[in-house]
Scaffold this motif. Structure first.
Motif, mmCIF file in Angstrom:
data_model
loop_
_atom_site.group_PDB
_atom_site.id
_atom_site.type_symbol
_atom_site.label_atom_id
_atom_site.label_comp_id
_atom_site.label_asym_id
_atom_site.label_seq_id
_atom_site.Cartn_x
_atom_site.Cartn_y
_atom_site.Cartn_z
ATOM 1 N N THR A 96 0.824 -1.209 0.000
ATOM 2 C CA THR A 96 0.000 0.000 0.000
ATOM 3 C C THR A 96 0.859 1.260 0.000
ATOM 4 O O THR A 96 0.628 2.188 -0.789
ATOM 5 C CB THR A 96 -0.940 0.007 1.218
ATOM 6 O OG1 THR A 96 -1.805 -1.139 1.141
ATOM 7 C CG2 THR A 96 -1.780 1.273 1.256
ATOM 8 N N ARG A 152 -4.798 -8.580 -3.711
ATOM 9 C CA ARG A 152 -5.955 -7.807 -3.248
ATOM 10 C C ARG A 152 -5.522 -6.490 -2.613
ATOM 11 O O ARG A 152 -6.157 -5.445 -2.817
ATOM 12 C CB ARG A 152 -6.763 -8.646 -2.266
ATOM 13 C CG ARG A 152 -7.628 -9.709 -2.952
ATOM 14 C CD ARG A 152 -8.258 -10.667 -1.974
ATOM 15 N NE ARG A 152 -9.335 -11.440 -2.618
ATOM 16 C CZ ARG A 152 -9.748 -12.630 -2.197
ATOM 17 N NH1 ARG A 152 -9.213 -13.185 -1.111
ATOM 18 N NH2 ARG A 152 -10.728 -13.248 -2.831
ATOM 19 N N GLU A 153 -4.427 -6.526 -1.868
ATOM 20 C CA GLU A 153 -3.925 -5.285 -1.257
ATOM 21 C C GLU A 153 -3.489 -4.303 -2.347
ATOM 22 O O GLU A 153 -3.772 -3.100 -2.270
ATOM 23 C CB GLU A 153 -2.754 -5.579 -0.324
ATOM 24 C CG GLU A 153 -2.202 -4.314 0.341
ATOM 25 C CD GLU A 153 -0.970 -4.556 1.211
ATOM 26 O OE1 GLU A 153 -0.383 -3.560 1.677
ATOM 27 O OE2 GLU A 153 -0.591 -5.733 1.410
ATOM 28 N N SER A 166 -6.526 -2.763 -4.007
ATOM 29 C CA SER A 166 -7.168 -1.804 -3.101
ATOM 30 C C SER A 166 -6.375 -0.496 -3.024
ATOM 31 O O SER A 166 -6.947 0.587 -2.868
ATOM 32 C CB SER A 166 -7.308 -2.404 -1.698
ATOM 33 O OG SER A 166 -8.191 -3.507 -1.718
ATOM 34 N N ASP A 177 -14.151 -11.145 -7.043
ATOM 35 C CA ASP A 177 -14.150 -9.878 -6.305
ATOM 36 C C ASP A 177 -14.788 -8.775 -7.145
ATOM 37 O O ASP A 177 -15.643 -8.017 -6.662
ATOM 38 C CB ASP A 177 -12.725 -9.457 -5.949
ATOM 39 C CG ASP A 177 -12.087 -10.332 -4.880
ATOM 40 O OD1 ASP A 177 -12.811 -11.126 -4.247
ATOM 41 O OD2 ASP A 177 -10.852 -10.227 -4.697
ATOM 42 N N TRP A 178 -14.374 -8.662 -8.397
ATOM 43 C CA TRP A 178 -14.899 -7.621 -9.287
ATOM 44 C C TRP A 178 -16.381 -7.842 -9.561
ATOM 45 O O TRP A 178 -17.146 -6.888 -9.671
ATOM 46 C CB TRP A 178 -14.105 -7.581 -10.595
ATOM 47 C CG TRP A 178 -12.694 -7.127 -10.391
ATOM 48 C CD1 TRP A 178 -12.280 -6.037 -9.667
ATOM 49 C CD2 TRP A 178 -11.509 -7.743 -10.889
ATOM 50 N NE1 TRP A 178 -10.903 -5.952 -9.683
ATOM 51 C CE2 TRP A 178 -10.399 -6.975 -10.427
ATOM 52 C CE3 TRP A 178 -11.258 -8.853 -11.679
ATOM 53 C CZ2 TRP A 178 -9.084 -7.301 -10.739
ATOM 54 C CZ3 TRP A 178 -9.939 -9.172 -12.002
ATOM 55 C CH2 TRP A 178 -8.878 -8.409 -11.528
ATOM 56 N N GLU A 204 -18.349 -6.555 -6.709
ATOM 57 C CA GLU A 204 -18.332 -5.098 -6.645
ATOM 58 C C GLU A 204 -19.264 -4.472 -7.672
ATOM 59 O O GLU A 204 -19.802 -3.381 -7.456
ATOM 60 C CB GLU A 204 -16.911 -4.573 -6.876
ATOM 61 C CG GLU A 204 -15.959 -4.865 -5.724
ATOM 62 C CD GLU A 204 -14.557 -4.369 -6.010
ATOM 63 O OE1 GLU A 204 -14.387 -3.637 -7.007
ATOM 64 O OE2 GLU A 204 -13.641 -4.703 -5.248
#
Length: 319
Positions: A198, A225-226, A229, A255-256, A259
């Motif tokens: 990140t 995933r991090e 994000s 995941d997409w 969302e």
């Protein structure tokens, strides 16, 4: 190794000439190559003199012709001309009946033909070898039904990168980033030095602006995933097992889908991050890593340690 007879060699033609991609500085590189090869007296050139001669460029092993602008410039700087009998990107396919293919005719002073001979042959042999390997890997992926991007890497030879990347293009694959300024690729050392994915992505975004993609090498699904994000544009699943690739790529797709709402997968999810796979991939094992949820397969196997295509240049023998 696959034989040419079993490989369909056609790939979509480019919308322009690849030579138009070359920067203004590339001709100076060739001047340096010629200076390196003849740093002082040209003793062999003294023997042959400057009688005008004609030489034939022969292709003697299977491959794809690549490196035409480099060969043209090598001989142009020496006052010679090249007439090509094959177009760049065309297959070179000798057979038992025709063991060598007439690729080009080169004309000029004998001394100058020989000054350019080895520089031109070495450059074209390497460039064509990369184009041939790239073509085979691309065709194999398409034969397996995978429509994603095959890409090279930055593991190129210092001082020769422009030729190796050019060979990838002629072969039909994506050359990937050209240098450290072409894209922000954050690898494990960047992340470890900064403290986290990140933090590394945020630091990259603070200076890269909107024009450069941020690409993050990930060792696990959690890291991918991090990275997403944090705002990464591309995540690379590095050195995953084939099953690990399939599982992680599908999980990211899920995941997409979540969302973007129920039923998004059925209608085709618009992904907000590309998924790349890399690490130990070769022509022989890549089929294991091809899955519909992967966008890019990058490998240095198309340009590191690839065999050359054999060419020779022969001045017509006097009777």
């Amino acid at each position: 190794m696959s034989t040419a007879a079993s490989i369909p060699l056609a790939v979509p033609a480019p919308l322009g000439t690849y030579a138009h991609l070359l920067p203004p500085s590339w001709k100076a590189i060739i001047t340096a190559w010629l200076a390196e090869d003849t740093p002082s007296f040209d003793y062999g050139g003294f023997v042959v003199g400057e009688t005008l001669e004609e030489a034939t460029l022969w292709g003697k092993s299977e491959g794809v012709l690549a490196g035409v602008p480099f060969v043209n410039e090598i001989f142009a700087q020496l006052g010679c001309t090249v007439e090509w009998h094959l177009e760049e990107g065309a297959p070179v396919l000798p057979t038992s009946e025709t063991p060598k293919i007439k690729v080009a005719t080169v004309r000029g002073p004998a001394r100058c033909l020989l000054l350019g001979e080895r520089v031109a042959l070495n450059t074209m042999a390497r460039c064509s070898g990369i184009a041939w390997k790239s073509r085979r890997v691309l065709v194999k992926a398409r034969q397996l039904g995978w429509e994603g991007i095959i890409a090279g890497t930055r593991k190129t030879t210092p001082g020769f990168r422009i030729v190796e990347k050019y060979g990838m293009l002629v072969g039909g694959v994506d050359p990937h980033r050209y240098d450290l300024s072409s894209m922000v690729m954050l690898k494990d050392n960047h992340v470890w030095s900064k403290g986290s994915i990140t933090q590394a992505v945020h630091a990259a975004k603070s200076t890269a602006g909107f024009a450069l993609r941020v690409h993050v090498e990930c060792q696990s699904l959690a890291e991918a995933r991090e990275a997403i994000s944090a705002g990464a544009d591309i995540v690379m699943l590095d050195n995953f097992t084939p099953q690990g690739i399939a599982d992680a790529a599908r999980a990211l797709r899920d995941d997409w889908a979540r969302e973007t709402g129920e039923g998004a997968r059925a209608s085709g999810v618009v992904k907000r991050c590309l998924v790349e796979v890399s690490g130990g991939l070769t022509e022989e094992n890549m089929a294991e890593s091809l899955c519909p949820d992967v966008d890019i397969l990058s490998t240095s196997a198309i340009h590191q340690g690839t065999p050359i295509v054999d060419f020779s240049l022969k001045i017509q023998k006097r009777s």
